[in-house]
Design an enzyme around this catalytic site. Structure first.
Site, short mmCIF file in Angstrom:
data_model
loop_
_atom_site.label_atom_id
_atom_site.label_comp_id
_atom_site.label_asym_id
_atom_site.label_seq_id
_atom_site.Cartn_x
_atom_site.Cartn_y
_atom_site.Cartn_z
N MET A 1 -8.52 16.48 -0.19
CA MET A 1 -8.94 17.81 -0.61
C MET A 1 -9.33 18.65 0.60
SD MET A 1 -10.86 16.92 -4.16
CE MET A 1 -11.79 15.59 -3.43
N ASN B 1 2.82 -5.47 -23.16
CA ASN B 1 3.98 -4.63 -22.82
C ASN B 1 4.58 -4.04 -24.10
OD1 ASN B 1 3.49 -5.64 -20.29
ND2 ASN B 1 5.34 -6.87 -20.16
N ASP B 2 4.91 -4.93 -25.05
CA ASP B 2 5.48 -4.47 -26.32
C ASP B 2 4.44 -3.77 -27.19
OD1 ASP B 2 8.20 -4.89 -26.27
OD2 ASP B 2 8.05 -7.01 -26.82
N ARG C 1 -19.64 6.94 4.82
CA ARG C 1 -19.11 6.39 3.57
C ARG C 1 -18.67 4.96 3.85
NH1 ARG C 1 -14.05 10.55 3.54
NH2 ARG C 1 -13.01 9.83 5.42
N ARG D 1 -17.10 21.62 2.34
CA ARG D 1 -16.27 20.42 2.23
C ARG D 1 -16.31 19.86 0.82
NH1 ARG D 1 -18.49 19.17 7.62
NH2 ARG D 1 -16.80 18.55 9.03
N SER E 1 -1.84 -14.55 -28.15
CA SER E 1 -1.65 -14.02 -26.80
C SER E 1 -1.16 -12.58 -26.95
CB SER E 1 -0.62 -14.85 -26.03
OG SER E 1 -0.50 -14.35 -24.73
N HIS F 1 12.26 -3.97 -17.01
CA HIS F 1 12.74 -5.33 -16.70
C HIS F 1 12.64 -5.61 -15.21
CE1 HIS F 1 15.89 -8.23 -15.51
NE2 HIS F 1 15.45 -8.89 -16.56
#
Length: 879
Positions: free
Chosen positions: A104, A770-771, A339, A93, A766, A457
């Site tokens: 898996m 993103n940019d 688990r 396993r 700040s 956007h």
């Protein structure tokens, strides 16, 4: 002595998870706790890394260590691997360090061949069990290890059941199974051109290699991407002595949880089957029974009570709800794995709070038991669990904004507004969205786009609104002219129903019922614990009073980004904005801006009132002006009439404003440099609104005015001077002064590298990640989707760099800016307002480099609060 690649269970413990994988470390730990565990050994994650780096071949060194471990296993079990009378049989396993249920591959009953099966059948007197186990092994080995289609074997089983008039595999006879074994071996030979391998060692090496290879299978690949699991972790392999649940009525198998993982109730929850092997429960081959019914199995007395005793012991040891796999062989209970249990968000909060109340864990430990990303489930609508089970996906895009949505397809923002006003549920389907679509997006249940990534956007705006969004589904064939699209072999027209799951990216060609999200119960208490621990402040990105109020309800401590451009797209404002942009003189522009001032001021009044005394950062106009321009002849005609100009004259001017690369063009602070009057109007609106709210409501407001896209100290100084002069005039006219701060976004790499200079004039930074990400990578976030798929498939990138902060490259620029900024201005306020402000791993990075706050969309505020607390706890533990 060389490197150790193979460990006996007795040589490990729970702390060795990175090396032994989660399953292996837990098996070792359970053995140490004295539970009844079939013995075995673990081939480590380092062996997987070596396998992957050496052409996917098991080295002789690893094989030698496996052989030695088998010899030890033979001694413990008093059986021989490959023996023809009483062979040692094993399961193989996978076990990565992070739990990846079902992702898996597994092989059971390994070590069987014709001679061993014959000898085992004679020795046990139970040929049905032996040949059932043998046919399962051939089928699993052929499918998982070699890649022979599973359907070929399933077809044979179905034919036999039909011939015998039975419904279940288990109702076939020993002779049936023996015949099926022969047919299965023939299928293998026809497919592979060679006999099914009979040598047990060869079977074992091949199976271990197959588990290592399964780290690369598509479902494991997808799971890793969804759960931020690095590729280089690899998987371990667990080789364990087989115990058999398919020996008859005193044997069985089960998957059981120590608590109810759907509701969080403190009750044993799970299923079992008599006379079955483990995969039967998971695969749904037969219908299992609720685990509580095991109390009444006369052939299995005492097993339920014994299990409950050990389940509680494991829960107390791991201090978490457990997911356990068990096998009962001839009336003896064995644990095959444990688990920490996957659970719903509601269950996660209840279990965490209950365990604190039970004295099992502390409040701080409870905070580590909930994945921050799960909190999304509490804040957005979800599909009805019964309905979604029967639904079939027709396609998949990027899970850009979580939640579930169903409604009628519309192709324009106008149609969305019209139909929503008539009471219809609508889904807006676009090639890509633009700022003009904002109102349509707001009334739609959800948004689906063909183009664009996780920070396009559509994605950014949808997350801010709490709207479900699936972006970048490039398998859609769009026909905007005909108002239709094709997906999954079906054509959808305006008015047809579809459903979207923004948490997974799945698209369904039907109307699936949704259920409303509810925040109740333990949420407030749990989040108050996180607020005690975290040091990072949590702000929100909010453009409207409604967004601001939502964010405050969810725990926001201020606004880190108000995008002023979104306010100009509303119906009563866009004509005035267009008039300003297409004016010929400063005087004409100023007149149009004076018309816009009351609207802009009213927006800020609403936002200040929603935030009360909390800090508010407002960004000056950022996007290129062409985004606001008319799109149709009719719009140009209306504007031309209003301005007393010809349509052609306006079109010539509009064409001149279009740019080849607008995101790096005339936008941000560059607009204020070219058209200072825009910055003057916006500064007046920001400060006049603050004065008015302070006067009327008594709130002590200190506006933070943010200048975007700065890359040079001189342009910052130029715009700051405009702001300061305007502030002086505004205060003189009002007869009032108030404190305000001027800062900048760090979104151009040059700004990060010269942050010591920029901090001379900027009172706060700040990070507009993103940019900053797209400029650092040279990768447009709106076009990234089509490029990234190839990069991710080929393991060049592990995931979308625009969705999760790149700590190596972009992060290094942030570290430089933090260090240099603080050198110049030790008390500088530092935040992040890109979409990464709501991503847990990015938040941890922001905590480590010493930012003051993170800012994210309103519905991500709880995620950020918990992630910030977990980051603080992690650092405390390390320190």
């Amino acid at each position: 002595m060389g490197k150790k690649y193979v460990y006996k269970f007795s040589e490990g413990d729970a702390s060795m998870r990175n090396l032994l994988g989660g399953k292996g470390a837990n098996l070792a730990e359970m053995k140490n706790l004295g539970l009844r565990i079939p013995d075995g050994f673990i081939v480590t994650t380092e062996a997987c890394a070596l396998y992957n780096s050496t052409g996917k071949v098991l080295s002789q060194e690893i094989k030698d260590q496996i052989d030695n471990a088998i010899v030890e296993l033979e001694r413990v079990n008093n059986k021989k691997f490959g023996d023809i009378k009483d062979p040692l049989l094993v399961s193989v396993r996978s076990g990565a360090r992070a739990s990846m249920p079902g992702m898996m591959d597994t092989v059971l009953n390994l070590g069987l061949n014709d001679e061993a099966a014959s000898g085992l059948a004679a020795g046990t007197g139970n040929p049905k069990f032996v040949y059932d186990s043998y046919r399962r092994f051939i089928m699993m080995f052929s499918d998982v290890v070699i890649g022979v289609a599973k359907s070929k074997f399933e077809r044979v089983l179905d034919e036999y059941k039909e011939k015998r008039g039975v419904k279940q595999d288990i109702d076939l006879s020993a002779d049936d199974f023996k015949e099926i074994v022969g047919i299965f071996k023939q299928i293998y030979k026809e497919d592979q051109g060679s006999d099914f391998p009979s040598d047990a060692k060869e079977q074992l090496y091949e199976a271990i290699s197959a588990v290592f290879r399964s780290w690369d299978n598509p479902r494991a690949f997808a799971y890793r991407r969804m759960n931020d699991i690095p590729y280089d972790w690899g998987t371990a392999v667990n080789v364990q002595t087989m115990v058999f649940g398919n020996k008859g009525d005193t044997s069985g198998t089960g998957v059981v949880f120590s608590r109810n993982v759907a509701t969080g109730e403190n009750e044993i929850y799970g299923e079992y089957m008599v006379n079955a092997q483990g995969e039967d429960v998971v695969a749904g081959i037969r219908t299992p029974k609720p685990f509580a019914e095991l109390k009444n199995e006369s052939a299995l007395p005492g097993i339920y009570d014994e299990f409950v005793k050990y389940a509680k012991k494991l829960e107390e040891h791991y201090k978490d709800a457990q997911d356990m796999e068990i096998t009962i062989e001839n009336g003896t209970l064995y644990f095959l794995q444990t688990r920490n249990a996957k659970r719903t968000a509601h269950a996660a909060l209840k279990i965490a709070v209950d365990m604190v109340n039970e004295g099992l864990i502390t409040e701080q430990e409870a905070l580590t038991k909930v994945d921050p990303r799960q909190l999304d489930q509490l804040l957005h609508p979800m599909f009805d669990p019964k309905a979604i089970k029967a639904a079939k996906s027709i396609g998949k895009g990027l899970p850009a904004s979580p939640g579930a949505a169903a409604g009628k397809v519309v192709f324009t923002a106008e149609a969305a507004e019209e139909q929503a006003a008539a009471g219809e549920r609508v889904l807006l389907v676009r090639l890509e969205t633009s700022p003009e679509d904002i109102v349509g997006m707001n009334v739609a249940q959800g948004i689906l786009t063909v183009r664009g990534g996780m920070t396009s956007h559509a994605a950014v705006v949808a997350r801010g609104m709490g709207r479900c969004c699936v972006s970048g589904c490039e398998s859609i064939k769009m026909n905007e002219h005909e108002k239709s699209f094709e997906l999954g072999g079906k054509t959808f027209k305006e008015g047809d129903y579809i459903s979207l799951d923004g948490s997974t990216g799945q698209i369904y060609g039907e109307d699936i019922p949704t259920v409303k999200a509810e925040i109740a119960g333990n949420f407030g208490l749990f989040m108050s614990w996180s607020d005690k621990v975290r040091t990072l402040k949590i702000r929100t990105n909010a453009d409207t009073p409604k967004d601001a109020r939502n964010a405050v309800e969810l725990g926001a401590e201020g606004i880190g980004l108000t995008r002023t451009e979104h306010m100009f797209f509303e119906e009563d404002r866009i004509p005035k904005m267009r008039k300003m942009i297409l004016s010929d003189t400063v005087e004409e522009r100023e007149a149009a801006l004076n018309d816009l001032l009351p609207f802009q001021k009213a927006d800020f009044v609403g936002i200040y009132e929603a935030m009360e005394d909390k800090p508010v950062t407002i960004r000056l106009l950022d996007p290129p002006l062409h985004e606001f321009l008319p799109n149709t002849d009719a719009e140009f005609e209306v504007l031309a009439k209003d301005m007393g100009k010809s349509v052609e004259e306006l079109k010539i001017k509009a064409r001149a404003l279009h740019e080849l690369n607008p995101m790096m063009g005339h936008r941000g602070c560059r607009l204020a440099v070219s058209y200072p009057e825009i910055a003057v109007m916006q500064t007046r609106a920001i400060l006049e609104a603050a004065i008015e709210v302070k006067r009327d409501k008594g709130y002590d407001i200190t506006p933070e005015i943010m200048i975007p896209l700065v890359g040079e100290i001189k342009e910052l100084r130029y715009v700051k001077e405009i702001i300061d002069n305007t502030a002086k005039d505004t205060f003189e006219k009002a007869g009032v002064t108030l404190k305000y701060h001027v800062g900048t976004m760090i979104e151009i790499p040059r700004a990060a590298l010269t942050a010591d200079q920029i901090a001379k004039d900027a009172e706060f930074f700040s990070f507009g990640t993103n940019d900053l990400t797209q400029m650092t990578y040279g990768l447009s976030r709106d076009d990234a989707g089509r490029i990234l798929k190839d990069y991710i498939d080929k393991n060049i990138y592990e995931g979308d760099p625009t969705a999760k902060l790149d700590q190596v490259g972009v992060g290094e620029l942030m570290k430089i800016a933090v260090e240099k900024g603080r050198q110049t201005r030790p008390n500088i306020k530092l935040g992040i307002c890109g979409e990464h402000g709501g991503d847990p791993s990015s938040i941890e990075f922001c905590h480590r480099i010493g930012l003051s706050y993170v800012s994210c969309s309103p519905f991500r505020v709880p995620i950020a609060r918990l992630a910030a607390a977990q980051s603080a706890l992690k650092q405390l533990k390390e320190d």
